[in-house]
Design an enzyme around this catalytic site. Sequence first.
Site, mmCIF file in Angstrom:
data_model
loop_
_atom_site.group_PDB
_atom_site.id
_atom_site.type_symbol
_atom_site.label_atom_id
_atom_site.label_comp_id
_atom_site.label_asym_id
_atom_site.label_seq_id
_atom_site.Cartn_x
_atom_site.Cartn_y
_atom_site.Cartn_z
ATOM 1 N N HIS A 22 -0.628 -3.762 2.831
ATOM 2 C CA HIS A 22 0.380 -2.812 2.372
ATOM 3 C C HIS A 22 1.606 -3.607 1.942
ATOM 4 O O HIS A 22 2.281 -4.214 2.759
ATOM 5 C CB HIS A 22 0.725 -1.853 3.514
ATOM 6 C CG HIS A 22 1.616 -0.723 3.097
ATOM 7 N ND1 HIS A 22 1.543 0.521 3.650
ATOM 8 C CD2 HIS A 22 2.586 -0.640 2.174
ATOM 9 C CE1 HIS A 22 2.422 1.320 3.095
ATOM 10 N NE2 HIS A 22 3.078 0.622 2.187
ATOM 11 N N HIS A 114 1.294 3.359 -4.470
ATOM 12 C CA HIS A 114 2.032 4.619 -4.414
ATOM 13 C C HIS A 114 3.452 4.364 -4.914
ATOM 14 O O HIS A 114 3.815 3.240 -5.218
ATOM 15 C CB HIS A 114 2.004 5.244 -3.019
ATOM 16 C CG HIS A 114 2.362 4.342 -1.887
ATOM 17 N ND1 HIS A 114 1.429 3.809 -1.050
ATOM 18 C CD2 HIS A 114 3.552 3.900 -1.446
ATOM 19 C CE1 HIS A 114 2.024 3.080 -0.139
ATOM 20 N NE2 HIS A 114 3.328 3.105 -0.356
ATOM 21 N N ASN A 115 4.238 5.417 -5.021
ATOM 22 C CA ASN A 115 5.599 5.316 -5.571
ATOM 23 C C ASN A 115 5.597 4.771 -6.999
ATOM 24 O O ASN A 115 6.438 3.946 -7.361
ATOM 25 C CB ASN A 115 6.509 4.439 -4.694
ATOM 26 C CG ASN A 115 6.577 4.948 -3.274
ATOM 27 O OD1 ASN A 115 6.192 6.083 -3.011
ATOM 28 N ND2 ASN A 115 7.055 4.134 -2.366
ATOM 29 N N SER A 159 -6.737 4.623 10.690
ATOM 30 C CA SER A 159 -6.410 4.911 9.290
ATOM 31 C C SER A 159 -7.671 5.487 8.664
ATOM 32 O O SER A 159 -8.764 5.321 9.213
ATOM 33 C CB SER A 159 -6.014 3.636 8.554
ATOM 34 O OG SER A 159 -4.824 3.113 9.114
ATOM 35 N N HIS A 176 0.365 9.305 1.200
ATOM 36 C CA HIS A 176 -0.016 7.892 1.253
ATOM 37 C C HIS A 176 0.047 7.349 2.683
ATOM 38 O O HIS A 176 0.103 6.155 2.899
ATOM 39 C CB HIS A 176 0.873 7.069 0.331
ATOM 40 C CG HIS A 176 2.250 6.842 0.852
ATOM 41 N ND1 HIS A 176 3.007 7.850 1.367
ATOM 42 C CD2 HIS A 176 2.999 5.714 0.957
ATOM 43 C CE1 HIS A 176 4.166 7.363 1.753
ATOM 44 N NE2 HIS A 176 4.189 6.068 1.520
HETATM 45 N N1 LIG Z 1 -2.578 1.177 9.620
HETATM 46 C C1 LIG Z 1 -1.230 1.171 9.708
HETATM 47 N N2 LIG Z 1 -0.515 2.147 9.098
HETATM 48 C C2 LIG Z 1 0.821 2.111 9.196
HETATM 49 C C3 LIG Z 1 1.486 1.119 9.930
HETATM 50 N N3 LIG Z 1 2.830 1.346 9.832
HETATM 51 C C4 LIG Z 1 2.975 2.447 9.074
HETATM 52 N N4 LIG Z 1 1.778 2.923 8.695
HETATM 53 C C5 LIG Z 1 1.475 4.084 7.835
HETATM 54 O O1 LIG Z 1 1.625 3.688 6.479
HETATM 55 C C6 LIG Z 1 2.219 4.730 5.757
HETATM 56 C C7 LIG Z 1 2.934 4.217 4.531
HETATM 57 O O2 LIG Z 1 4.070 3.472 4.866
HETATM 58 P P1 LIG Z 1 5.383 3.432 3.917
HETATM 59 O O3 LIG Z 1 6.212 2.320 4.490
HETATM 60 O O4 LIG Z 1 4.939 3.176 2.536
HETATM 61 O O5 LIG Z 1 6.026 4.769 4.036
HETATM 62 C C8 LIG Z 1 3.121 5.430 6.753
HETATM 63 O O6 LIG Z 1 3.252 6.781 6.380
HETATM 64 C C9 LIG Z 1 2.415 5.253 8.065
HETATM 65 O O7 LIG Z 1 1.701 6.417 8.412
HETATM 66 C C10 LIG Z 1 0.710 0.102 10.570
HETATM 67 O O8 LIG Z 1 1.224 -0.821 11.216
HETATM 68 N N5 LIG Z 1 -0.637 0.164 10.434
HETATM 69 MN MN LIG Z 2 4.586 1.920 1.112
#
Ligand SMILES: Nc1nc2c(ncn2[C@@H]2O[C@H](COP(=O)(O)O)[C@@H](O)[C@H]2O)c(=O)[nH]1
Ligand SMILES: [Mn+2]
Length: 267
Positions: A22, A114-115, A159, A176
């Site tokens: 990510h 995304h975004n 996830s 997302h």
């Molecule tokens: N598998 C993981 N998912 C995570 C973690 N920290 C956050 N998240 C999820 O990612 C989305 C998108 O993040 P963003 O920064 O683009 O908003 C967020 O909504 C979380 O649900 C992780 O450590 N591991």
């Molecule tokens: Mn993001």
Amino acid sequence: MHDGPAAYAWGLSPGAIVLMVHSGSLSLGHQANATGRHRVRSVWPAGLPMPGNGILPFLLDERSEPARRRYLDAFGNAANFAVGNRFFLALMMRSALAAACGETSSRLVYDAPHNLFWAGDGRVVHRKGATPAGGFAESGPYGMWGEPVIVPGSMGAPSYVLRGSGHPRALASACHGAGRRVPRGASAKAGEEELDAFLWEFRVVTPLNHRDPGVARRADVMAAWRRDLKQEAPWAYKDIGPVVSSLRGAGVADPVVELRPLLTVKG
Ligand SMILES: Nc1nc2c(ncn2[C@@H]2O[C@H](COP(=O)(O)O)[C@@H](O)[C@H]2O)c(=O)[nH]1
Ligand SMILES: [Mn+2]
């Protein structure tokens, strides 16, 4: 596994190790946007009131054309930079895995930004906090199953990879991620006991060694360290289960596989 045929078609099988990366453009897109807004203002026709909602449209007149073009170039460059970041992070993870476990085979399932905005079919879809979730198509590598939709949970929760349904009312888009339960600043106020329970359950490794007695004695350093950890702790994010159920229930995307976290690296 929720959908075996789609999972196998995408190379996902029970017990497989899946690497999720990510990253965005590390503020390049944000800067492109700030500069774009500045340019819109500088070419805004005198006497035309600016929209009160703070959203500044690029006018389609000739005078705005150079600024519009530069904005789109900058935005495109930021998007490409983000792809590059994800690509190199994935290569680094693969080489670390190979160094620890020997050579492994792997292939890309999907890169889902995304975004971003997507232009086509006479319209532009800007997905802010959302990702494409297209459905079956007559052609293309993902046409048979729908588009892979990656919905991360948190470092302590599963996830999901889903397949998009191309729902027209959702503009073929899905969320997302599970999303934050509490905003960034607010999650820092969560209880100290919750953080202690998190540190007990997870092996947290940071550049600062909190187990070092010299570090542990520094109350100011430890307070800042604990505040940072709370921002990303699992309880700062929503429960992924209802999020995925909503996507399925609304006909936006159907779950294909659930991924359980083994190791999370945050930068
Ligand atoms: N598998 C993981 N998912 C995570 C973690 N920290 C956050 N998240 C999820 O990612 C989305 C998108 O993040 P963003 O920064 O683009 O908003 C967020 O909504 C979380 O649900 C992780 O450590 N591991
Ligand atoms: Mn993001």
